[in-house]
Design a protein around this motif. Structure first.
Motif, short mmCIF file in Angstrom:
data_model
loop_
_atom_site.label_atom_id
_atom_site.label_comp_id
_atom_site.label_asym_id
_atom_site.label_seq_id
_atom_site.Cartn_x
_atom_site.Cartn_y
_atom_site.Cartn_z
N ASP A 223 -41.54 17.10 -0.11
CA ASP A 223 -40.35 17.73 -0.69
C ASP A 223 -39.27 17.98 0.36
OD1 ASP A 223 -41.60 17.84 -3.18
OD2 ASP A 223 -42.42 19.85 -2.82
N GLN A 224 -39.60 17.78 1.63
CA GLN A 224 -38.65 17.99 2.71
C GLN A 224 -38.19 16.66 3.32
OE1 GLN A 224 -40.07 21.00 5.53
NE2 GLN A 224 -41.30 21.94 3.91
N PHE A 225 -38.12 15.64 2.47
CA PHE A 225 -37.62 14.31 2.86
C PHE A 225 -38.47 13.66 3.93
CE2 PHE A 225 -34.05 16.87 1.33
CZ PHE A 225 -33.63 16.09 0.26
N MET A 226 -39.78 13.79 3.80
CA MET A 226 -40.72 13.09 4.67
C MET A 226 -41.58 12.18 3.81
SD MET A 226 -42.03 15.95 7.41
CE MET A 226 -40.89 16.95 8.35
N PRO A 227 -41.12 10.97 3.50
CA PRO A 227 -41.92 10.08 2.66
C PRO A 227 -43.17 9.56 3.35
CG PRO A 227 -39.97 8.96 3.46
CD PRO A 227 -39.82 10.40 3.83
N SER A 228 -43.10 9.37 4.67
CA SER A 228 -44.25 8.88 5.44
C SER A 228 -44.62 9.94 6.46
CB SER A 228 -43.88 7.56 6.14
OG SER A 228 -44.96 7.07 6.90
N ILE A 229 -45.82 10.49 6.33
CA ILE A 229 -46.22 11.64 7.16
C ILE A 229 -47.42 11.28 8.02
CG2 ILE A 229 -46.97 14.05 7.13
CD1 ILE A 229 -45.69 14.26 4.33
N GLY A 230 -47.27 11.46 9.33
CA GLY A 230 -48.37 11.25 10.25
C GLY A 230 -48.58 12.51 11.07
N CYS A 231 -48.84 12.36 12.35
CA CYS A 231 -48.98 13.52 13.23
C CYS A 231 -47.63 14.22 13.37
CB CYS A 231 -49.49 13.07 14.60
SG CYS A 231 -51.19 12.46 14.59
N ALA A 232 -47.67 15.53 13.57
CA ALA A 232 -46.44 16.32 13.62
C ALA A 232 -45.45 15.85 14.69
CB ALA A 232 -46.78 17.80 13.80
N PRO A 233 -45.90 15.54 15.93
CA PRO A 233 -44.93 15.12 16.95
C PRO A 233 -44.28 13.77 16.65
CG PRO A 233 -47.00 15.82 17.95
CD PRO A 233 -47.26 15.65 16.50
N CYS A 234 -44.87 13.01 15.75
CA CYS A 234 -44.42 11.65 15.49
C CYS A 234 -43.82 11.47 14.10
CB CYS A 234 -45.58 10.66 15.68
SG CYS A 234 -46.31 10.72 17.34
N THR A 235 -43.47 12.58 13.45
CA THR A 235 -42.92 12.54 12.10
C THR A 235 -41.70 13.43 12.02
OG1 THR A 235 -45.16 12.26 11.18
CG2 THR A 235 -43.43 12.90 9.65
N MET B 57 -34.23 19.59 -4.30
CA MET B 57 -35.03 18.90 -5.30
C MET B 57 -36.39 18.53 -4.76
SD MET B 57 -32.20 16.29 -6.93
CE MET B 57 -33.32 15.70 -8.21
N SER B 58 -37.40 18.57 -5.61
CA SER B 58 -38.74 18.18 -5.19
C SER B 58 -38.83 16.66 -5.14
CB SER B 58 -39.78 18.71 -6.18
OG SER B 58 -39.69 18.01 -7.42
N ALA B 59 -39.87 16.18 -4.48
CA ALA B 59 -40.09 14.73 -4.42
C ALA B 59 -40.28 14.15 -5.82
CB ALA B 59 -41.30 14.43 -3.54
N ILE B 60 -40.92 14.91 -6.70
CA ILE B 60 -41.11 14.43 -8.07
C ILE B 60 -39.76 14.25 -8.75
CG2 ILE B 60 -41.90 15.15 -10.37
CD1 ILE B 60 -44.41 16.27 -9.03
N GLU B 61 -38.87 15.24 -8.61
CA GLU B 61 -37.55 15.13 -9.23
C GLU B 61 -36.75 13.98 -8.63
OE1 GLU B 61 -36.13 19.56 -10.36
OE2 GLU B 61 -36.70 19.30 -8.25
N LEU B 62 -36.92 13.76 -7.34
CA LEU B 62 -36.16 12.71 -6.67
C LEU B 62 -36.65 11.31 -7.00
CD1 LEU B 62 -35.65 14.19 -3.10
CD2 LEU B 62 -33.84 13.60 -4.72
N TYR B 63 -37.96 11.13 -7.07
CA TYR B 63 -38.51 9.78 -7.07
C TYR B 63 -39.27 9.36 -8.33
CZ TYR B 63 -37.76 10.62 -2.06
OH TYR B 63 -37.21 10.94 -0.84
N ALA B 64 -39.82 10.29 -9.09
CA ALA B 64 -40.68 9.91 -10.22
C ALA B 64 -39.85 9.23 -11.32
CB ALA B 64 -41.39 11.13 -10.77
N ARG B 65 -40.16 7.98 -11.56
CA ARG B 65 -39.49 7.22 -12.61
C ARG B 65 -40.50 6.29 -13.28
NH1 ARG B 65 -36.47 10.30 -10.72
NH2 ARG B 65 -34.27 10.10 -10.12
N HIS B 66 -40.49 6.24 -14.59
CA HIS B 66 -41.31 5.25 -15.28
C HIS B 66 -40.58 3.93 -15.27
CE1 HIS B 66 -42.89 2.88 -18.65
NE2 HIS B 66 -44.02 3.53 -18.42
N THR B 67 -41.23 2.90 -14.79
CA THR B 67 -40.63 1.58 -14.73
C THR B 67 -41.50 0.59 -15.51
OG1 THR B 67 -41.77 1.13 -12.63
CG2 THR B 67 -39.51 1.98 -12.51
N PRO B 68 -40.92 -0.50 -15.99
CA PRO B 68 -41.68 -1.47 -16.79
C PRO B 68 -42.93 -1.95 -16.05
CG PRO B 68 -39.35 -1.96 -16.92
CD PRO B 68 -39.50 -0.88 -15.88
#
Length: 250
Positions: free
Chosen positions: A195-207, A1-12
């Motif tokens: 989309d590969q379960f990386m919500p917080s992305i920094g430098c490659a060696p540290c993510t 599933m894409s990040a949009i499918e996983l997380y996108a939700r309309h909330t109040p």
């Protein structure tokens, strides 16, 4: 599933939060004409802010830190932003001689050896270039959100940084669902690594990718104690030297 499918939700209250974030951006542009920059980490939150700035034609510069250790997917976003919105992105890189000296002295994997060496790497690749980005500017904009971590739980919409500049955090009260609902609604570009379960992305060696149930920032500096997991971009000098990213991104 894409990040949009996983997380996108309309909330109040979503529309009200969008309106408020835009109002914060307008205030930043009005109070600091020609002297405000969005310091984008090219993460999902920052792509929302870039879209808002470009969509509404706000006179806010865009700047990013190309540390020399970013994923190819992250670097590619710079060109995608420029093509999509027709605006330039200022790119700040670390001083090559300083990087070469650090690597020769401590090796390519110094960040894994100690927290001190990891912070030195962050200082060379992030803090010094950020200082150049902010030179001559009186305000900057970040994608910090209170939900991101315990250390960011009280992030205000605006504050003074340790150099007296105004730091705006327009998405402080947004949820992760809000971020992705906005991206889905406006088809804003985003890093495919999300989309590969990386919500917080920094430098490659540290993510790394996170597992189900792990904390939002568990994939950043995962080998360190939780209290040390900051890079320095969002920590005031008078605070304890726990380096925090402008996720970032930082």
């Amino acid at each position: 599933m894409s990040a949009i499918e996983l997380y996108a939700r309309h909330t109040p209250g979503f529309e009200a939060r969008v309106d408020h974030a835009l109002a914060v951006l307008r205030e930043a542009a009005a109070r600091h004409p020609g002297r405000v920059v969005q310091a984008t980490s090219l993460g999902a939150e920052d792509m929302v802010l870039t879209d808002l700035i470009a969509r509404h034609g706000l006179p806010i510069a865009l700047g990013t830190l190309e540390t020399g250790k970013l994923h190819d997917e992250t670097v590619a976003l710079i060109g995608r932003i420029e093509e999509r919105y027709g605006v330039g992105v200022e790119v700040y890189r670390p001083v090559e001689e300083t990087v070469v000296h650090f690597v020769r002295t401590h090796g390519e994997k110094a960040m894994y050896q100690s927290i001190d060496l990891r912070k030195q790497c962050c200082a060379i690749r992030k803090l010094e270039p950020l200082a150049r980005m902010l030179n001559g500017r009186s305000a900057w904009i970040t994608g910090l959100r209170r939900e991101q971590s315990n250390t960011r739980a009280e992030v205000p919409f605006s504050e003074a940084d340790d150099q007296g500049r105004t730091k705006y955090n327009p998405l402080a009260d947004w949820s992760w669902n809000d971020v992705w609902h906005y991206i889905a609604t406006h088809r804003a570009p985003y890093n495919p690594l999300h989309d590969q379960f990386m919500p917080s992305i920094g430098c490659a060696p540290c993510t790394r990718a996170i597992a189900v149930g792990e904390d939002f920032r568990a994939g950043r500096w995962w080998w360190e104690d939780e209290k040390a997991k900051e890079c320095g971009l969002h920590v005031k000098q008078e605070e304890p030297a726990v380096v925090s990213i402008i996720g970032a991104h930082a």
